[in-house]
Design an enzyme around this catalytic site. Sequence first.
Site, short mmCIF file in Angstrom:
data_model
loop_
_atom_site.label_atom_id
_atom_site.label_comp_id
_atom_site.label_asym_id
_atom_site.label_seq_id
_atom_site.Cartn_x
_atom_site.Cartn_y
_atom_site.Cartn_z
N HIS A 159 0.84 -1.21 0.00
CA HIS A 159 0.00 0.00 0.00
C HIS A 159 0.87 1.27 0.00
O HIS A 159 1.84 1.34 0.76
CB HIS A 159 -0.85 -0.06 1.27
N SER A 210 -6.24 -1.33 -5.32
CA SER A 210 -6.58 -1.39 -3.90
C SER A 210 -7.46 -2.62 -3.69
O SER A 210 -7.99 -3.16 -4.66
CB SER A 210 -7.27 -0.07 -3.58
N GLN A 237 -7.19 23.01 -3.16
CA GLN A 237 -6.98 24.31 -2.48
C GLN A 237 -7.22 24.20 -0.98
O GLN A 237 -6.41 24.65 -0.17
CB GLN A 237 -7.91 25.36 -3.09
P1 NAI Z 1 -11.70 13.34 -0.84
O1 NAI Z 1 -13.11 12.91 -1.07
O2 NAI Z 1 -11.39 13.91 0.50
O3 NAI Z 1 -11.28 14.42 -1.94
C1 NAI Z 1 -11.40 14.14 -3.33
C2 NAI Z 1 -10.98 15.34 -4.15
O4 NAI Z 1 -11.99 16.33 -4.09
C3 NAI Z 1 -9.70 16.01 -3.67
O5 NAI Z 1 -8.91 16.34 -4.77
C4 NAI Z 1 -10.18 17.27 -2.98
O6 NAI Z 1 -9.22 18.31 -3.07
C5 NAI Z 1 -11.41 17.58 -3.78
N1 NAI Z 1 -12.36 18.36 -3.00
C6 NAI Z 1 -12.97 18.00 -1.84
N2 NAI Z 1 -13.76 18.97 -1.39
C7 NAI Z 1 -13.67 19.99 -2.27
C8 NAI Z 1 -14.28 21.28 -2.39
N3 NAI Z 1 -15.13 21.75 -1.48
N4 NAI Z 1 -13.95 22.04 -3.45
C9 NAI Z 1 -13.08 21.59 -4.39
N5 NAI Z 1 -12.48 20.39 -4.35
C10 NAI Z 1 -12.79 19.59 -3.31
O7 NAI Z 1 -10.67 12.14 -1.15
P2 NAI Z 1 -10.91 10.56 -1.07
O8 NAI Z 1 -11.57 10.09 -2.30
O9 NAI Z 1 -11.54 10.23 0.22
O10 NAI Z 1 -9.39 10.02 -1.02
C11 NAI Z 1 -8.61 10.25 0.14
C12 NAI Z 1 -7.21 9.75 -0.04
O11 NAI Z 1 -7.19 8.34 -0.05
C13 NAI Z 1 -6.53 10.18 -1.33
O12 NAI Z 1 -5.27 10.68 -0.99
C14 NAI Z 1 -6.36 8.88 -2.12
O13 NAI Z 1 -5.22 8.85 -2.95
C15 NAI Z 1 -6.25 7.90 -1.00
N6 NAI Z 1 -6.55 6.52 -1.42
C16 NAI Z 1 -5.50 5.65 -1.51
C17 NAI Z 1 -5.73 4.33 -1.83
C18 NAI Z 1 -4.59 3.37 -1.95
O14 NAI Z 1 -4.83 2.18 -2.08
N7 NAI Z 1 -3.36 3.81 -1.94
C19 NAI Z 1 -7.09 3.81 -2.04
C20 NAI Z 1 -8.11 4.84 -1.97
C21 NAI Z 1 -7.84 6.14 -1.64
#
Ligand code: NAI
Length: 349
Positions: free
Chosen positions: A116, A140, A307
């Site tokens: 991971h 994942s 942002q």
């Molecule tokens: P999230 O739902 O918190 O955000 C998704 C995107 O939406 C981001 O780019 C964020 O900047 C944008 N965003 C959120 N609110 C906003 C707003 N009000 N205005 C404009 N843009 C907005 O992210 P999520 O889907 O929960 O993922 C969280 C983390 O988990 C990420 O870093 C992802 O890479 C990681 N992840 C890693 C996995 C792995 O296996 N390595 C598997 C799944 C997720």
Amino acid sequence: MKVTAKELETLIVNKLMKAGLKEEHAQVVADVLVHADARGYHSHGAMRVEYYAERIAKGGINTDPEIQFEKNGPAAAIFEGDNGVGHFMAKKAMEEAIAIAKENGIAVVGVRNISHSGALSYFVEQAADEGLIGISVCQSDPMVVPFGGAEPYYGTNPIAFAAPSSNGEKIIFDMATTVQAWGKILHHRSKNEPIPDSWAVDENGESTTDPFKVKALLPIAGPKGYGLMMMVDILSGVLLGLPHGKHVTSMYEDLTEYRKLGQLHIVINPAFFTSADLFKEKITTSMEELNQVKPKEGYDRVSYPGQRSEERAKKAYEDGIEIVDEIYEYLVSDVVHNNQYDNKDPFAK
Ligand code: NAI
């Protein structure tokens, strides 16, 4: 409670080294986890340390991997991670991709056989810091119902994108292709808080607000999110000759086994397509114009992707990072792990 970024990093490095990881590798894991916690991605921050420590201690992560880098064409390469810790491998592979894109305009680097790797924003930001466009996708564990299905097939397969602007700020878009990442469910479990009914389903495939009843996650936007997670699986699994779809190893199935996960970095050098300066200026203009869009009622402003997380990060690096008390207590304790993740059904209470 609040801790400084430095203290959190030191605690994570110490714990992972105690579990058996080399310092050089532990440093990168800590950097990626602190990056996530500082940005508010607590699902991919310090709360993962105990799981990693248990997997390292039980042999499910190679602590002495032999990295190989095969350049198979001017822009195509495979980075073999030998099942070392994913954060370190993905970072090193992105460094290679950046070097190739600077020279050849584009790089597609497959990162093969890793564990991971955490929040993908970290890796695409590496590219944007060099004036390049970064894209990263990874596999994942299967825990998402495909559209119309009643059992999991794909993982939460995230997609991240970053582009540099002319003022040093970056657009960073980073999302799981599920409505929420699995770690967010874990985060709600750790705080004993309900989840919105759009995130996940229970054993009957019905929406649930109880994080302890979750049996599978839902893709974003129905069939469209399902299509995106399939694309990620093909690019970071099938393309790299790795297990795909429901055959991808589970995070919790057997902590003594290597996970053999895949990740794909794509780096594009704007200078090979347009003027690099013009590109960055137009990104700045997009960011400014997005901020100037009239917000609807209840919203203070329209933000560009990344942002709010960057603003949170700046504040967190100055004022301290918020983490759950129990996680801090574990980090400062002498315990390497509490033997709680092996063969654990992630969907169990
Ligand atoms: P999230 O739902 O918190 O955000 C998704 C995107 O939406 C981001 O780019 C964020 O900047 C944008 N965003 C959120 N609110 C906003 C707003 N009000 N205005 C404009 N843009 C907005 O992210 P999520 O889907 O929960 O993922 C969280 C983390 O988990 C990420 O870093 C992802 O890479 C990681 N992840 C890693 C996995 C792995 O296996 N390595 C598997 C799944 C997720």
